[in-house]
Design a protein around this motif. Structure first.
Motif, mmCIF file in Angstrom:
data_model
loop_
_atom_site.group_PDB
_atom_site.id
_atom_site.type_symbol
_atom_site.label_atom_id
_atom_site.label_comp_id
_atom_site.label_asym_id
_atom_site.label_seq_id
_atom_site.Cartn_x
_atom_site.Cartn_y
_atom_site.Cartn_z
ATOM 1 N N PHE A 106 1.572 7.455 14.134
ATOM 2 C CA PHE A 106 0.562 6.559 13.567
ATOM 3 C C PHE A 106 -0.109 5.695 14.620
ATOM 4 N N LEU B 164 -3.790 5.531 14.267
ATOM 5 C CA LEU B 164 -4.303 5.016 12.994
ATOM 6 C C LEU B 164 -4.063 3.530 12.798
ATOM 7 N N GLN C 195 -0.786 3.042 1.506
ATOM 8 C CA GLN C 195 -1.944 3.802 1.951
ATOM 9 C C GLN C 195 -1.542 5.023 2.777
ATOM 10 N N TYR C 196 -0.548 4.858 3.642
ATOM 11 C CA TYR C 196 -0.268 5.923 4.611
ATOM 12 C C TYR C 196 1.063 6.640 4.429
ATOM 13 N N CYS C 197 2.009 6.066 3.753
ATOM 14 C CA CYS C 197 3.369 6.595 3.810
ATOM 15 C C CYS C 197 3.847 7.220 2.510
#
Ligand code: HEC
Length: 114
Positions: free
Chosen positions: A93, A96, A49-51
């Motif tokens: 992060f 988040l 999702q984020y990386c």
């Protein structure tokens, strides 16, 4: 005292769900999954999702100068630090993800080099 009441309320709720007409087995496994999701975040899911935008699916994409995670020699603690606080082009992060999520995704990045 308050905590006790909340616990009783949750227990009553779980009991009520378990007592519904659906098969007990499927109910309890769904419950176990929900508990696992809360207790242990999925590092792979968070990574995807984020990386991946910078590191790529396998950690070696290197967009915007992202470090190749397959070759990273950082320890788990050091990775947690980079992910939490960011470094150069990499965003922090902290806002988040919570501590457990950061740890889970850091652990996942350790697997990319294997
Ligand atoms: C905006 C692009 C970007 C995103 C998104 C990103 N990174 Fe990075 N990451 C970088 C860059 C760039 C570096 C290298 C920083 C430097 O040169 O100091 C880096 C470095 C790292 C390092 C240090 C590697 C080493 O050996 O020094 C780790 C660990 C890491 N990233 C993990 C993650 C994880 C886990 C995520 C997702 C939660 C993530 N990154 C998301 C760009 C990104």
């Amino acid at each position: 005292m308050r905590k006790g009441l909340v616990f009783i309320a949750i227990a009553a709720f779980v009991y009520a769900c378990g007592g519904s007409s659906a098969p007990a087995e499927s109910n309890s496994s769904a419950g176990a999954k929900a508990v696992a999701a809360v207790a242990k975040p999925d590092g792979e899911k968070i990574y995807k999702q984020y990386c991946v935008t910078c590191h790529g699916l396998y950690g070696d994409m290197g967009a915007s100068g992202a470090y190749n995670l397959q070759e990273s020699a950082l320890t788990l603690e050091e990775r947690i630090n980079v992910i939490t606080n960011g470094r150069k082009a990499m965003t922090a992060f902290e806002a988040l993800l919570d501590e457990k999520e950061i740890k889970a995704v850091a652990k996942y990045t350790m697997k990319l080099g294997e």
